[in-house]
Design a protein around this motif. Structure first.
Motif, PDB file in Angstrom:
ATOM      1  N   THR A 145       0.819  -1.226   0.000  1.00  0.00           N
ATOM      2  CA  THR A 145       0.000   0.000   0.000  1.00  0.00           C
ATOM      3  C   THR A 145       0.851   1.275   0.000  1.00  0.00           C
ATOM      4  N   LEU A 159      -1.482   7.279  -3.623  1.00  0.00           N
ATOM      5  CA  LEU A 159      -1.415   7.820  -4.977  1.00  0.00           C
ATOM      6  C   LEU A 159      -2.318   9.050  -4.970  1.00  0.00           C
ATOM      7  N   GLN A 215      -4.327   9.108  -1.785  1.00  0.00           N
ATOM      8  CA  GLN A 215      -5.268   8.044  -1.435  1.00  0.00           C
ATOM      9  C   GLN A 215      -4.568   6.687  -1.416  1.00  0.00           C
ATOM     10  N   ALA A 216      -4.882   5.881  -0.415  1.00  0.00           N
ATOM     11  CA  ALA A 216      -4.240   4.572  -0.294  1.00  0.00           C
ATOM     12  C   ALA A 216      -4.664   3.654  -1.440  1.00  0.00           C
ATOM     13  N   VAL A 217      -3.700   3.055  -2.098  1.00  0.00           N
ATOM     14  CA  VAL A 217      -3.963   2.070  -3.158  1.00  0.00           C
ATOM     15  C   VAL A 217      -2.955   0.935  -2.992  1.00  0.00           C
ATOM     16  N   LYS A 218      -3.284  -0.199  -3.611  1.00  0.00           N
ATOM     17  CA  LYS A 218      -2.349  -1.325  -3.605  1.00  0.00           C
ATOM     18  C   LYS A 218      -1.434  -1.169  -4.821  1.00  0.00           C
ATOM     19  N   ALA A 277       0.558   6.023 -12.975  1.00  0.00           N
ATOM     20  CA  ALA A 277       0.952   7.038 -11.989  1.00  0.00           C
ATOM     21  C   ALA A 277       1.557   8.267 -12.664  1.00  0.00           C
ATOM     22  N   SER A 298       1.350  11.971 -11.407  1.00  0.00           N
ATOM     23  CA  SER A 298       0.779  11.897 -10.059  1.00  0.00           C
ATOM     24  C   SER A 298       1.850  12.023  -8.981  1.00  0.00           C
TER      25      SER A 298
END
Ligand SMILES: Cc1cc2nc3c(=O)[nH]c(=O)nc-3n(C[C@H](O)[C@H](O)[C@H](O)COP(=O)(O)OP(=O)(O)OC[C@H]3O[C@@H](n4cnc5c(N)ncnc54)[C@H](O)[C@@H]3O)c2cc1C
Ligand code: FES
Ligand code: FES
Lengths: 183, 287
Positions: A49, A52, A55-58, A67, A70
């Motif tokens: 985790t 991005l 915000q939390a993303v895997k 990305a 970003s």
């Protein structure tokens, strides 16, 4: 190869990546940010985790090309800048409350917890458990992880964590009564 | 593992996306949130030659009101669904079901359209779309067409989407509490982060102590989502009471053929469907 521009932990990078490169592999192998780890092949464990655009993303389930343009924050970017810089309150709480054993799940746990606390600064125990349901820990049994998140939450709200419950759960197996009795 | 190599395109309009799909040849995959597709590509269960990424296509994300319908863009993420004020007011059933989908990280990327197009029998959102009689707006080389939910889900992981087509938006009726609607998504899983073993999406309309309409969608009771039609019919015109709801729920598994797998046997699923339907109806009817 596709060119991407990303900001990772406050630094800008321009790199060529293969479209199939997963964000986690870009971070680890091209940028050397090995604080973010890979724990599974199925998008279940959450060890990878990162944030991005906040915000939390895997990061094993996002392509590096996605990305482009970003901001990425990894576990390596949450403490204060520089050697000796203060740890993030959530990092400190995991340390103080023994929120880890082997530590493999910890980077992901911390990144998911920071995300949760942004949305809910005062989560109940159940809300913490639901908030980190995307992160698996095979060591701790979660008890002290939950305490660590609540401890950090209190600190981040500016309250001294005065809750009498806010100490690591007393599960020192070596000293457990039945073990002591056996020896 | 990492996916097999593919060519990547990132269109910014629906027209460009359709063109990219047409130019991509025989082996193109559309990438929405990637929360089902990327895992499958990592395991090399899918190895498309071309991937068309929809994440930067304008106008596919968000919810708007059109007359008595809500229009949800296919790229609206699960996290968007949970914070949208229109859905909170008129589509609580979708909100409740979406809360149970996966975990916070997956909900940030995964999309409503992607979950419907994927059509996993254990997925939570197809049964909701079916219960609500949603309409699916599909764009293709020949223009747009609208398919009702009852025709969209064709078989296991198979929908009415043809090659070269994109799901662009989903139209939902407004079900407002002020009009007597109550809803409940009741999901049965063994652990927190898991797909439904069985789940039930129920919406009930009450007027003067009676049920005037019931809509019930079943998750994972067959290769596609199903309506519990016998239960729906049994509820029309009855008094709102635990007895009537329990009696109707006993028919919830009629006509279903759920699978046997490592999570549950078919007869257990049929039992669950009845129990969960009773619970969902009781909660939806405010009992
Ligand atoms: C750990 C984990 C747990 C999960 N748990 C649940 C759960 O409990 N319940 C649940 O319902 N789901 C669950 N999911 C799945 C999740 O809901 C996914 O978001 C969803 O299934 C797919 O949506 P996506 O936007 O990620 O689509 P993608 O993975 O990008 O795409 C899925 C498929 O749909 C096609 N597609 C996508 N969008 C379109 C479009 N607009 N037009 C045409 N074709 C399209 C793609 O080509 C692909 O074949 C889980 C996923 C993970 C990783
Ligand atoms: S490595 Fe397990 S979820 Fe990403
Ligand atoms: S501390 Fe070992 S997996 Fe969590």
């Amino acid at each position: 190869m596709t060119q991407i521009n990303v900001r990772v932990d406050g630094e800008s990078y321009t790199d060529d990546v293969e479209p199939r490169t997963l964000l986690v592999h870009y971070l680890r192998e091209q940028l050397g940010k090995v604080g973010t780890v890979v724990g599974c092949d199925t998008s279940n464990c959450g060890a990878c985790t990162v944030h991005l655009d906040g915000q939390a993303v895997k990061s094993c389930t996002v392509l590096a090309v996605q990305a482009d343009g970003s901001q990425v924050t990894t576990i390596e970017g949450v403490a204060e800048e520089g050697i000796g810089g203060a740890l993030h309150p959530v990092q400190r709480a995991f340390h103080e409350m023994h929120g880890l054993q082997c530590g493999f799940c910890t980077p992901g746990m911390i990144m998911a917890s920071i995300d949760l606390l942004k949305e809910n600064p005062d989560p109940s125990e159940t809300e913490v458990r639901e908030g980190i349901e995307g992160n698996l820990c095979r060591c701790t049994g979660y008890q002290n992880i939950v305490k660590a998140v609540q401890h950090a939450a209190a600190e981040m709200r500016g309250q001294a964590p005065g809750d009498p419950d806010a100490s690591p759960a007393a599960v020192d197996t070596a000293a457990a009564e039945h073990v002591v009795a056996q020896s | 593992m990492i996916p097999a190599a593919f060519a990547y395109s990132r269109p910014t309009t629906v027209e460009e996306a359709l063109q990219a799909i047409a130019d991509g040849g025989d082996d193109v995959k559309v990438l929405a949130g990637g929360q089902s597709l990327i895992p499958v590509m990592r395991l090399r269960l899918a190895a498309p030659e071309v991937v068309v990424d929809l994440t930067r296509v304008e106008g596919l994300r968000g919810v708007r009101e059109e007359g008595d319908q809500l229009v949800v863009g296919a790229m609206t993420t699960h996290a968007d669904v949970l914070t949208d004020p229109l859905l909170a007011q008129y589509a609580q059933l979708l909100v409740q079901a979406t809360e149970t989908v996966a975990d916070r990280q997956v909900r940030r990327r995964g999309t409503f359209g992607g979950a419907l197009a994927h059509a996993d029998p254990a997925g939570d959102l197809p049964a909701v779309a079916l219960a609500l009689d949603a309409e699916f707006v599909i764009a293709g080389p020949a223009g747009r067409r609208t398919v009702p939910a009852s025709e969209f889900f064709v078989d296991y992981l198979t929908t009415a989407l043809e090659e070269g087509e994109l799901l662009v938006e989903i139209r939902l009726p407004k079900l407002a509490a002020a009009d007597g609607w109550g809803v409940r998504y009741e999901k049965f899983t063994r652990v927190a982060q898991a797909w439904s073993i069985v789940a039930v999406a129920a919406a009930v309309r009450r007027e003067g102590g009676r049920i005037t309409e019931a809509r019930i969608g079943l998750t994972n009771m067959g290769p596609t989502p199903l309506r519990a039609s016998a239960t729906e019919a049994a509820l029309v015109g009855v008094d709102v009471s635990l007895e009537t709801v329990t009696a109707a729920a006993a028919q919830a598994a009629e006509g279903t053929s759920p699978s046997n797998d490592l999570n549950a046997q078919a007869d257990y699923r049929q039992h669950l469907a009845q129990v969960l339907t009773r619970r969902a109806l009781a909660a939806a009817a405010g009992l």
